[in-house]
Design an enzyme around this catalytic site. Sequence first.
Site, short mmCIF file in Angstrom:
data_model
loop_
_atom_site.label_atom_id
_atom_site.label_comp_id
_atom_site.label_asym_id
_atom_site.label_seq_id
_atom_site.Cartn_x
_atom_site.Cartn_y
_atom_site.Cartn_z
N PRO A 261 0.82 -1.22 0.00
CA PRO A 261 0.00 0.00 0.00
C PRO A 261 0.84 1.26 0.00
O PRO A 261 1.75 1.41 0.82
CB PRO A 261 -0.81 -0.14 1.29
CG PRO A 261 -0.95 -1.61 1.48
CD PRO A 261 0.35 -2.19 0.99
N CYS A 262 0.53 2.14 -0.93
CA CYS A 262 1.40 3.29 -1.15
C CYS A 262 0.97 4.52 -0.38
O CYS A 262 1.71 5.50 -0.34
CB CYS A 262 1.45 3.61 -2.65
SG CYS A 262 -0.18 3.98 -3.36
#
Length: 470
Positions: free
Chosen positions: A153-154
């Site tokens: 997850p960025c």
Amino acid sequence: MNNINDLLTIQEVANRLKVTPQYARKLIKEEKLIATRIGTQWVIKPDDLDTYISKYDVSIEPDDHARISDTIPDIVALSFFSGAMGLDIGMRKGGIPAILACEFNKYCRMTIAENEPDMALIGDINKYEPEQILEMAKLPHNRKVDVIFGGPPCQAFSTAGARRALDDERGNVFLRYVKIVEKIRPTYVVIENVRGLLSAPYPYNDVTTPIKGGALCVILDRLKAAGYTISFELYNAANFGAPQIRERVVMIGKLGNEKVSYLSPTHDENGDYELAPWQTLRDAVNDIEDKEQHYIEFPEKRLKFYRMLTEGQYWKDLPPEAQKEAMGAKLKLGGGKTGFFRRLSFNRPSPTLVTDPTMPATDLCHPTADRPLSVEEYARIQGFPDDWKICGPIKEQYRQIGNAVPIKLGEAIAKTILADMNGEVLPQIPGYSYSRYKSTSDISWRISMDEKLKKARAEQENEQLSLSFD
């Protein structure tokens, strides 16, 4: 006629549909699901449940499950944070198909199960130990994993977010991914992420205050300690054939002291270096323009601004009085100042696709029609096959496609790794600019980072000296 024992209760229907009993009762009340009242409870015939599922095209979140086949492929690859499988499709096209997908999001899991029913599917990465992952993939104990790839997850690293980095729960999921790599020890590991990863602030070693780039330093140290040599760069997907200007960090780690080469570009903005020119939006969507499109209408209060723009223009091309009104309306809705009221051009690649084109801060308008890009156009721009089914409500479809890795970028990653496996290096262009930014490779970024650390240590030392004199 159904046997009474075959009839389903509300709870049983809810379990099968993966919804709450309250929602199942709502379906009965709305007469979408046929039910009969016996005594004090509602019961449903199995055939009527099947009819509801078929009539309303209901997608049910799949359970975690092991791989169907026992056959071991020549290259063993595992996919994490798989999403709608953009990176997976690209890796497969490049010659590295995955046999296991790890994904937590309900609608992405539906998409995976719909398109790849035979591969193993697991959910929360925190709930699986490495040994369990290998068991779900049906790998014998003596079979080494060749490649692990994924885009953790960025949001924790995004330049647009709160940038809590490794203190954010999602940032910790990033470290969980690294831990699995440390335990399974594949020959190659791939990490895809946003540009913000290069500058995400975090304390590092003796620098006690958060320093930009500190989070990546921690990640690189962990991978180095596990025996990996890392190469990375910030790549524009347009340089690999995607009709989209989308820049993403791609890290490739290899066990041992050898470094994997950078990706080999296939396209260039102007067709220089004997490469093909960038693909355009027209290249991607021209042959589906007359087909049925699915999208959410823009509200009229925003359409009035789009109608003032011609192809390729954006909010700064509005009349001065309209600019002020447009930006005021946007700020009221909580949006920032960038990427708003943009009418796309058929003759250029698309800007980075947003996860929800209905949000005021992220509008991309069709070049000639007064609407957002459709789900079908989104999928084409990202490179999804036309027969790839994206599951869930239309907003979730937009989100899945917008979050995906462009297929062409994934394909370039796989081809680079395969070449390295065979002792080859794909064509490299000395001094080639992979993106718009500087100091983005493992070499140039490290030089810049060392300077930052040196400066931060000096400032910290001066501050400590100052405090000691007070």
